[in-house]
Design a protein around this motif. Sequence first.
Motif, short mmCIF file in Angstrom:
data_model
loop_
_atom_site.label_atom_id
_atom_site.label_comp_id
_atom_site.label_asym_id
_atom_site.label_seq_id
_atom_site.Cartn_x
_atom_site.Cartn_y
_atom_site.Cartn_z
N ARG A 1 20.27 -30.97 8.67
CA ARG A 1 19.04 -30.23 8.37
C ARG A 1 19.13 -28.74 8.70
O ARG A 1 18.13 -28.04 8.65
N GLN A 2 20.34 -28.27 9.02
CA GLN A 2 20.53 -26.87 9.41
C GLN A 2 19.93 -25.93 8.36
O GLN A 2 20.12 -26.13 7.17
N GLY A 3 19.21 -24.94 8.82
CA GLY A 3 18.56 -23.98 7.93
C GLY A 3 17.10 -24.31 7.70
O GLY A 3 16.35 -23.48 7.19
N ALA B 1 14.28 -26.03 24.47
CA ALA B 1 15.44 -25.53 25.22
C ALA B 1 16.52 -26.61 25.35
O ALA B 1 17.72 -26.33 25.23
N GLN B 2 16.10 -27.86 25.55
CA GLN B 2 17.07 -28.96 25.64
C GLN B 2 17.79 -29.17 24.30
O GLN B 2 18.99 -29.38 24.27
N ILE B 3 17.05 -29.09 23.20
CA ILE B 3 17.65 -29.23 21.88
C ILE B 3 18.65 -28.11 21.65
O ILE B 3 19.76 -28.33 21.16
N LEU B 4 18.28 -26.90 22.02
CA LEU B 4 19.18 -25.76 21.86
C LEU B 4 20.45 -25.94 22.69
O LEU B 4 21.55 -25.61 22.23
N LEU B 5 20.32 -26.48 23.88
CA LEU B 5 21.49 -26.71 24.74
C LEU B 5 22.39 -27.79 24.14
O LEU B 5 23.61 -27.63 24.08
N ILE B 6 21.80 -28.87 23.66
CA ILE B 6 22.57 -29.97 23.08
C ILE B 6 23.31 -29.52 21.81
O ILE B 6 24.43 -29.94 21.56
N THR B 7 22.69 -28.64 21.02
CA THR B 7 23.28 -28.21 19.75
C THR B 7 23.99 -26.86 19.84
O THR B 7 24.45 -26.34 18.83
N HIS C 1 26.94 -25.88 20.74
CA HIS C 1 28.30 -25.81 20.18
C HIS C 1 28.29 -25.75 18.66
O HIS C 1 29.26 -25.29 18.05
N LEU C 2 27.22 -26.17 18.03
CA LEU C 2 27.12 -26.12 16.57
C LEU C 2 26.78 -24.72 16.06
O LEU C 2 27.02 -24.43 14.89
N ARG C 3 26.23 -23.91 16.92
CA ARG C 3 25.83 -22.55 16.53
C ARG C 3 26.81 -21.47 16.97
O ARG C 3 26.70 -20.33 16.55
N GLU C 4 27.77 -21.83 17.83
CA GLU C 4 28.71 -20.84 18.35
C GLU C 4 29.74 -20.47 17.28
O GLU C 4 30.21 -21.34 16.55
N GLY D 1 33.13 -19.90 15.50
CA GLY D 1 34.42 -20.56 15.67
C GLY D 1 34.32 -22.02 16.04
O GLY D 1 35.31 -22.65 16.34
N SER D 2 33.10 -22.58 15.99
CA SER D 2 32.93 -23.98 16.30
C SER D 2 33.64 -24.84 15.28
O SER D 2 33.62 -24.56 14.08
N LEU D 3 34.27 -25.89 15.74
CA LEU D 3 34.96 -26.81 14.83
C LEU D 3 34.00 -27.81 14.21
O LEU D 3 34.37 -28.62 13.40
N PHE D 4 32.76 -27.79 14.64
CA PHE D 4 31.78 -28.75 14.14
C PHE D 4 31.03 -28.11 13.02
O PHE D 4 30.25 -28.49 12.36
#
Length: 92
Positions: A57-59, A76-82, A84-87, A89-92
């Motif tokens: 659902r990104q975007g 804040a918890q959702i942002l922490l869990i996700t 790595h998806l927003r960084e 160079g992420s491989l995800f």
Amino acid sequence: MATITNYDLFQEFFNFVKKPESTIEDVIKEHGGSSLYIPSYKTTIRNDEICTEYKKRQGEKRLTKKLAKTYDLSEAQILLITKHLREPGSLF
């Protein structure tokens, strides 16, 4: 090289124990003396579900807020869990 997680270790143990041919002696020989850590639902399955839904659902507008409501977490918890998806160079 992939990082081995507690979930991976537990999966290996679980697969070994559930084999029909595994005996209690086999389990003791293979894993005796080990500390058994069973991963929590929230740090494995739930977080994976959140990340999968986030990627699909990104975007979407207000996605973090919607996921927070669905999973009864804070934004804040959702942002922490996700995170790595927003960084970059992420491989995800």
